[in-house]
Write a protein that holds these residues in place. Structure first.
Motif, PDB file in Angstrom:
ATOM      1  N   GLN A  98     139.001  10.785   6.584  1.00 38.65           N
ATOM      2  CA  GLN A  98     138.436  10.987   5.256  1.00 38.65           C
ATOM      3  C   GLN A  98     138.052   9.694   4.557  1.00 38.65           C
ATOM      4  N   LYS A 101     133.808   4.660   6.228  1.00 36.97           N
ATOM      5  CA  LYS A 101     132.680   4.150   5.444  1.00 36.97           C
ATOM      6  C   LYS A 101     131.520   3.688   6.321  1.00 36.97           C
ATOM      7  N   SER A 123     133.260  13.354   7.315  1.00 35.23           N
ATOM      8  CA  SER A 123     132.995  12.151   6.510  1.00 35.23           C
ATOM      9  C   SER A 123     131.775  12.301   5.617  1.00 35.23           C
ATOM     10  N   TRP A 124     131.424  13.513   5.269  1.00 37.33           N
ATOM     11  CA  TRP A 124     130.223  13.763   4.468  1.00 37.33           C
ATOM     12  C   TRP A 124     130.288  13.097   3.098  1.00 37.33           C
ATOM     13  N   ASN A 125     131.494  12.891   2.570  1.00 42.77           N
ATOM     14  CA  ASN A 125     131.594  12.315   1.219  1.00 42.77           C
ATOM     15  C   ASN A 125     132.170  10.901   1.205  1.00 42.77           C
ATOM     16  N   SER A 126     132.240  10.238   2.371  1.00 48.86           N
ATOM     17  CA  SER A 126     132.750   8.864   2.381  1.00 48.86           C
ATOM     18  C   SER A 126     131.830   7.891   3.118  1.00 48.86           C
ATOM     19  N   GLN A 128     129.065   5.477   4.238  1.00 54.43           N
ATOM     20  CA  GLN A 128     128.058   4.711   3.506  1.00 54.43           C
ATOM     21  C   GLN A 128     127.034   4.062   4.432  1.00 54.43           C
ATOM     22  N   LYS A 147     122.757  15.122   4.649  1.00 58.73           N
ATOM     23  CA  LYS A 147     123.915  15.754   4.012  1.00 58.73           C
ATOM     24  C   LYS A 147     125.066  14.792   3.738  1.00 58.73           C
ATOM     25  N   PHE A 148     124.960  13.550   4.209  1.00 63.76           N
ATOM     26  CA  PHE A 148     125.980  12.548   3.895  1.00 63.76           C
ATOM     27  C   PHE A 148     125.752  12.105   2.452  1.00 63.76           C
ATOM     28  N   GLU A 149     126.640  12.485   1.562  1.00 67.35           N
ATOM     29  CA  GLU A 149     126.418  12.293   0.121  1.00 67.35           C
ATOM     30  C   GLU A 149     126.437  10.845  -0.348  1.00 67.35           C
ATOM     31  N   LYS A 150     127.223   9.991   0.292  1.00 73.28           N
ATOM     32  CA  LYS A 150     127.353   8.606  -0.185  1.00 73.28           C
ATOM     33  C   LYS A 150     126.634   7.595   0.704  1.00 73.28           C
ATOM     34  N   ARG A 179     120.666   9.314  -5.455  1.00 78.84           N
ATOM     35  CA  ARG A 179     121.035   8.231  -4.542  1.00 78.84           C
ATOM     36  C   ARG A 179     119.803   7.532  -3.989  1.00 78.84           C
TER      37      ARG A 179
END
Length: 188
Positions: A98, A101, A123-126, A128, A147-150, A179
């Motif tokens: 989780q 990066k 790891s969609w929200n971590s 980079q 779909k990778f938010e960050k 973003r």
């Protein structure tokens, strides 16, 4: 000529056994040491580099140094697996991560859309930074990347988007109002 062909077939068969062994996901091992340490072992065993999520931590590339990864404080943050034999099947090691990066799987030809899907699921929200140049990820797999938010940086192979128009459309899709993603095409 037949001898050469048979030797090549045997060599490929042997390599496939080695790849299967080095990419095997051992649930018992994961439950013993945790997903971060198990993933670290997997990457380093396959000649990749890993780094803890904490500021100031050093890259680990030697399996003898992997003991630094045991304990609840260790959170795998960085994976550098360039030209190594990790596979999409081995990407099950990304389950439970989780804090990841940075992932570079450049020139890992055995990474496909299914491996990218596993990475996305965890790891969609971590995540980079993602480098998937030289992999076997298809244009359909590239759609998963949106779909990778960050995500801030993406590198992919020029073969995925054959025209400038397609690259422009993809870049616009990646860069929304919420973003901005630096998208780089890597020529081989």
């Amino acid at each position: 000529m037949t001898l050469i062909k048979n030797t090549i077939k045997r060599s490929r068969l042997f390599n496939s056994f080695i790849n299967a062994a080095f990419n095997h996901y051992d649930e018992k091992r994961v439950s013993q040491i945790g997903p971060d340490a198990a993933a670290a072992e997997w990457i380093v065993k396959n000649e990749g580099w890993i780094k803890d999520n904490r500021t100031g931590s050093l890259w680990i590339k030697d399996f003898n140094s992997i003991s630094q990864c045991y304990g609840t404080y260790f959170k795998l943050g960085y994976v550098e697996a360039i030209d190594v034999d990790i596979t999409s099947l081995g990407c099950r090691h990304f389950n439970g991560l989780q804090h990841l990066k940075y992932v570079s799987v450049r020139n890992c030809i055995n990474i496909t859309d299914s491996g990218l899907q596993i990475l996305l699921n965890n790891s969609w929200n971590s995540l980079q930074y993602l480098d998937i140049a030289g992999t076997s990820i298809t244009i359909e797999g590239l759609d998963l990347v949106t779909k990778f938010e960050k995500l801030e940086n993406l590198k992919y192979d020029h073969k995925l988007l054959s025209s400038v128009k397609k690259h422009t459309e993809f870049t616009e899709k990646m860069n929304t109002s919420s973003r901005s993603v630096n998208v780089e095409i890597v020529a081989r």
